[in-house]
Write an enzyme that holds these catalytic residues in place. Structure first.
Site, PDB file in Angstrom:
ATOM      1  N   TYR A 473      -7.730  -6.393   6.330  1.00 29.08           N
ATOM      2  CA  TYR A 473      -8.556  -7.097   5.067  1.00 29.08           C
ATOM      3  C   TYR A 473      -9.939  -7.155   5.459  1.00 29.08           C
ATOM      4  CZ  TYR A 473      -3.696  -8.834   5.407  1.00 29.08           C
ATOM      5  OH  TYR A 473      -2.203  -8.997   5.693  1.00 29.08           O
ATOM      6  N   HIS A 474     -10.529  -5.973   5.863  1.00 27.70           N
ATOM      7  CA  HIS A 474     -11.952  -5.997   6.227  1.00 27.70           C
ATOM      8  C   HIS A 474     -12.869  -4.965   5.876  1.00 27.70           C
ATOM      9  CE1 HIS A 474     -10.632  -8.246  10.340  1.00 27.70           C
ATOM     10  NE2 HIS A 474     -10.774  -9.044   9.146  1.00 27.70           N
ATOM     11  N   PRO A 475     -12.671  -4.806   4.430  1.00 28.98           N
ATOM     12  CA  PRO A 475     -13.354  -3.660   3.464  1.00 28.98           C
ATOM     13  C   PRO A 475     -14.946  -3.889   3.673  1.00 28.98           C
ATOM     14  CG  PRO A 475     -12.416  -4.825   1.902  1.00 28.98           C
ATOM     15  CD  PRO A 475     -11.785  -5.523   3.341  1.00 28.98           C
TER      16      PRO A 475
END
Length: 551
Positions: A473-475
């Site tokens: 969850y780190h775009p």
């Protein structure tokens, strides 16, 4: 519906938009409109830290629930991408881990020509944003909007066991991942306060709700496009529901786009800002050519390794049977119990090879069995090593799937396109197994459930990662900061869209490279720093402590 002209229109009330709305309206003469596609996020699931497992795993009013395109290096799977929807954005559904990244991440940005983005430059803004329970020092601040605390359950035998196991395996133990040395095993700091999630909305918007007449907040507002006239962004068109009338709000000074790494490029492209060839192919008339819009997507690939726990001390022991209902009721009625925890209070930052100048692996240690974004419910006690590759060489993209503003963007992470990325993940799995095998975890360690000890060769590990790897969850990076000679730069060092007036992008999409850690705290700091730029305030004085002492 908000009426009239505003000085600033902020699109998106997530980690960056919440900060900007609060900081800009500190000036009573400035009028701000904050547009948010989601709702108010008042649910107990958002407030309760243990609600994270439910929030992340399913599409809901709190979670956009995106799917990628078929990923060519991940067995052609379409991969799940939860993103926060509503006030607080992804800070309202995330794991609440407070990590800044490594000092050299920011020095690298400065070396790319981005003046003002070295670690010495951004550290004062981390301090400014923070209200750290451990007290102010050269690394931490107090009195800021963002509550940062140590976990309440950090003395749990599994957390203590994994930190000691890391030491026994030859790794360092660090007292503070956000302090003098990131590398090693240790405890995580969390954006949890008195057993409640402390999202960006909780920290920045809640204290001013109803108290500032110069701030208008409109929820349920889906942006159709940013209006560009004569080379300047002059307003925003949005609607309050599919098929409902399109409203226009005018910005006298600037439009500030804060919709995140997936939706900021989508909104730019819907507005005719991007690669002209790609826009025309989707039926959008180009307004301003910027080939980098939607390019340079980077994300952290994560794999989960699960072990059975031989003692009934994991979170499963608390939630089995009717336990989950009991946990929720206890929290709702008293604010006490397991609902106050996120289940993730220890971990590590490690190097896949000793010659690296900073860690390229992160471990999130969970005192439960977690698989596939908590969608798989294991009915037994256990623990999980999340192994996350921090510095991917692979690059993906975000593009339009449709000209319908209510359609999801097209996402391709391109995970594992680079051989180095595959090597790092492979090494991370072997390091996790080595740590799990240490004496400190022997009293609790049962069988390796997932992937299982039979998955051992390079080929077998690679196949398992392709089949089971997921985002953590780190775009970032899809509207990256850059200099004038960077053909894929979308914004300059002040987050102004290159070649246009009156438009900035301010969120994780502007990061030129992915930082080594969780991205919520850096996103907040980007907004804190640019809020000062917009207001014409002098930047906070660079930190006096030399960067060399911090790495």
């Amino acid at each position: 519906m908000a009426e009239g002209a505003f000085d600033y229109i902020v699109i998106g009330a997530g980690s960056a938009g919440s900060v900007l709305a609060a900081r800009l309206t500190e000036d009573p003469h400035v009028r701000v409109l904050l547009l948010e596609a989601g709702g108010r996020n008042t649910s107990v699931l958002v407030r309760m830290p243990a609600g994270v497992g439910t929030l992340i795993k399913q599409k809901s009013k709190h979670n956009w629930g995106f799917w990628s395109e078929e990923e060519p290096h991940m067995d052609n799977r379409r991969m799940w991408h939860p993103r926060g929807k509503g006030l607080g954005g992804s800070s309202a559904i995330n794991g609440m881990v407070y990590i800044r990244g490594h000092a050299r991440d920011y020095d690298q940005w400065r070396q790319m020509g981005l003046d003002g983005w070295s670690y010495a430059d951004v550290l004062p803004y981390f301090r400014k944003a923070e209200d750290y329970s451990g007290g102010a020092d050269q690394f931490h601040g107090t009195g800021g909007p963002l509550k940062v605390n140590w976990g309440e359950n950090s003395d749990h035998p599994l957390y203590r066991g994994v930190i000691e196991a890391g030491r026994q395996a030859g790794h360092k133990v660090t007292p503070d991942f956000n302090g003098a040395d990131q590398e090693g095993f240790g405890r995580y700091q969390l954006t949890i306060n008195d057993g409640q999630r402390w999202s960006a909305a909780r920290g920045y918007l809640a204290p001013i709700a109803g108290k500032r007449s110069n701030l208008a907040v409109v929820t349920g507002a889906r942006v159709h496009r940013i209006v560009v006239e004569n080379g300047r962004a002059t307003g925003v068109e949005y609607s309050l529901g599919q098929g409902k009338p399109v409203n226009r709000a005018d910005a006298k000074r600037e439009v500030l786009l804060c919709a995140g790494a997936f939706q900021s490029p989508q909104i730019l492209q819907l507005s005719g800002i991007g690669d002209p060839l790609a826009l025309r192919a989707k039926g959008v008339t180009p307004v301003h050519a910027l080939k980098g819009v939607g390019a340079n997507l980077q994300d952290h690939l994560d794999v989960t390794l699960n072990w059975a726990c031989t003692q009934p001390i994991s979170l499963y022991n608390e939630i089995k049977g009717l336990g989950q209902l009991k946990v929720g009721l206890q929290y709702l009625l008293t604010g006490k119990g397991t609902g106050r925890q996120n289940g993730l209070e220890a971990g590590a930052f490690l190097k896949s090879r000793p010659d690296l100048d900073r860690p390229d692996l992160q471990i999130h240690f969970v005192i439960a069995i977690m698989q596939e974004h908590a969608k798989v419910q294991a009915k037994r006690d256990g623990f999980t090593f999340h192994v996350c590759q921090l510095r991917p060489e692979s690059r993906g993209r975000v593009s339009l799937s449709s000209t319908d503003p209510y359609a999801d963007p097209s996402i391709l992470t391109n995970f594992l396109a680079a051989e180095e990325d595959r090597r790092v993940v492979r090494e991370g799995i072997r390091i996790a197994r080595e740590v799990a095998g240490q004496e400190a975890l022997a009293p609790y360690r049962g069988e390796e459930i997932w992937p299982g000890a039979h998955v051992e060769s390079d080929a077998d590990i690679d196949a398992w990662v392709r089949a089971k790897g997921e985002t953590i969850y780190h775009p970032v990076g899809t509207a990256r900061m850059g200099t004038a000679d960077d053909p894929l730069a979308v914004v300059d060092k002040d987050c102004k869209v290159i070649g246009l007036e009156g438009l900035r992008v301010i969120d994780a999409s502007v990061m030129p490279t992915l930082i080594g850690g969780n991205t919520n705290a850096p996103t907040i700091v980007i907004a804190e720093k640019i809020a000062d730029v917009i207001r014409g305030l002098p930047p906070l004085a660079p930190a006096e402590t030399r960067v060399a002492e911090m790495v």
